[in-house]
Design a protein around this motif. Structure first.
Motif, PDB file in Angstrom:
ATOM      1  N   GLY A 152       0.802  -1.222   0.000  1.00 33.48           N
ATOM      2  CA  GLY A 152       0.000   0.000   0.000  1.00 33.48           C
ATOM      3  C   GLY A 152       0.832   1.267   0.000  1.00 33.48           C
ATOM      4  O   GLY A 152       0.296   2.369   0.002  1.00 33.48           O
ATOM      5  N   ASN A 153       2.156   1.129   0.025  1.00 29.56           N
ATOM      6  CA  ASN A 153       3.039   2.295   0.005  1.00 29.56           C
ATOM      7  C   ASN A 153       3.178   2.816  -1.423  1.00 29.56           C
ATOM      8  O   ASN A 153       3.047   2.067  -2.388  1.00 29.56           O
ATOM      9  N   TYR A 154       3.459   4.105  -1.538  1.00 27.65           N
ATOM     10  CA  TYR A 154       3.699   4.713  -2.845  1.00 27.65           C
ATOM     11  C   TYR A 154       4.683   5.855  -2.666  1.00 27.65           C
ATOM     12  O   TYR A 154       5.065   6.183  -1.547  1.00 27.65           O
ATOM     13  N   GLY A 155       5.119   6.417  -3.765  1.00 26.06           N
ATOM     14  CA  GLY A 155       6.107   7.473  -3.671  1.00 26.06           C
ATOM     15  C   GLY A 155       5.923   8.537  -4.727  1.00 26.06           C
ATOM     16  O   GLY A 155       5.091   8.409  -5.629  1.00 26.06           O
ATOM     17  N   GLN A 156       6.708   9.583  -4.569  1.00 27.03           N
ATOM     18  CA  GLN A 156       6.768  10.636  -5.573  1.00 27.03           C
ATOM     19  C   GLN A 156       8.184  10.651  -6.129  1.00 27.03           C
ATOM     20  O   GLN A 156       9.155  10.672  -5.370  1.00 27.03           O
ATOM     21  N   ILE A 157       8.266  10.621  -7.456  1.00 29.33           N
ATOM     22  CA  ILE A 157       9.522  10.537  -8.174  1.00 29.33           C
ATOM     23  C   ILE A 157       9.751  11.846  -8.906  1.00 29.33           C
ATOM     24  O   ILE A 157       8.879  12.310  -9.638  1.00 29.33           O
TER      25      ILE A 157
END
Length: 131
Positions: A36-41
Motif C-alpha cells: 500500500g506504500n507509494y512514492g513521488q519521483i
C-alpha cells in the motif's frame, strides 16, 4: 534594419525552443505497491538522458515517511525516442529489489511504466503527474 530585427527574433526563438524541458520532466506519483506504500519521483534531464529519483515516500494511509530508498535513483539512462516513448534505460523497483530494462510511455499527465528482465515484463502501473 527590419530584416536584421526579424533575423534576430527568429534566432532567439529557435534558441529558447532548444532550452525547453523534456515533457516528462516533473514530479510523478507511483501506484501503490503490495504493502500500500507509494512514492513521488522527481524526473529530470540528466545530460542527454532522463533519470528519476524517489523524493517522498507515503504509507498506505497517505502519511509521508522516511524510506531507505529516498534519494535513490529509480530511473536512469532513459532516452527520449519521440512520441512520448522512452527506452534504453533502467527502472529499479524497491518493492521487488530488482532492476529492469525500462520503458516509459507519456500520455498527457499519465506515465505508463514497464520493466523487463530476460523477456519477462512487469508493469509499474500508470503514474500520475503531481507537478
Amino acid at each position: 534594419m527590419r530584416t536584421l530585427f526579424i533575423a534576430a527574433v527568429a534566432t532567439v526563438s529557435m534558441t529558447t525552443a532548444g532550452w525547453a524541458a523534456d515533457p516528462i520532466v516533473g514530479t510523478w506519483q507511483t501506484i501503490k505497491d503490495d504493502n500500500g506504500n507509494y512514492g513521488q519521483i522527481s524526473i529530470k534531464e540528466c545530460g542527454s538522458n532522463i533519470c528519476g529519483t524517489l523524493v517522498t515516500s507515503f504509507d498506505s494511509a497517505g502519511k509521508a515517511f522516511k524510506s531507505e530508498n529516498q534519494g535513490r535513483k529509480l530511473i536512469w539512462d532513459m532516452k527520449n525516442d519521440g512520441g512520448g516513448k522512452y527506452s534504453g534505460g533502467k527502472v529499479y523497483s524497491p518493492d521487488r529489489d530488482k532492476t529492469y530494462n525500462g520503458q516509459l510511455v507519456l500520455s498527457g499527465n499519465a506515465l505508463d511504466v514497464k520493466g523487463c528482465v530476460l523477456g519477462i515484463c512487469r508493469s509499474g502501473g500508470k503514474w500520475s503527474r503531481v507537478k
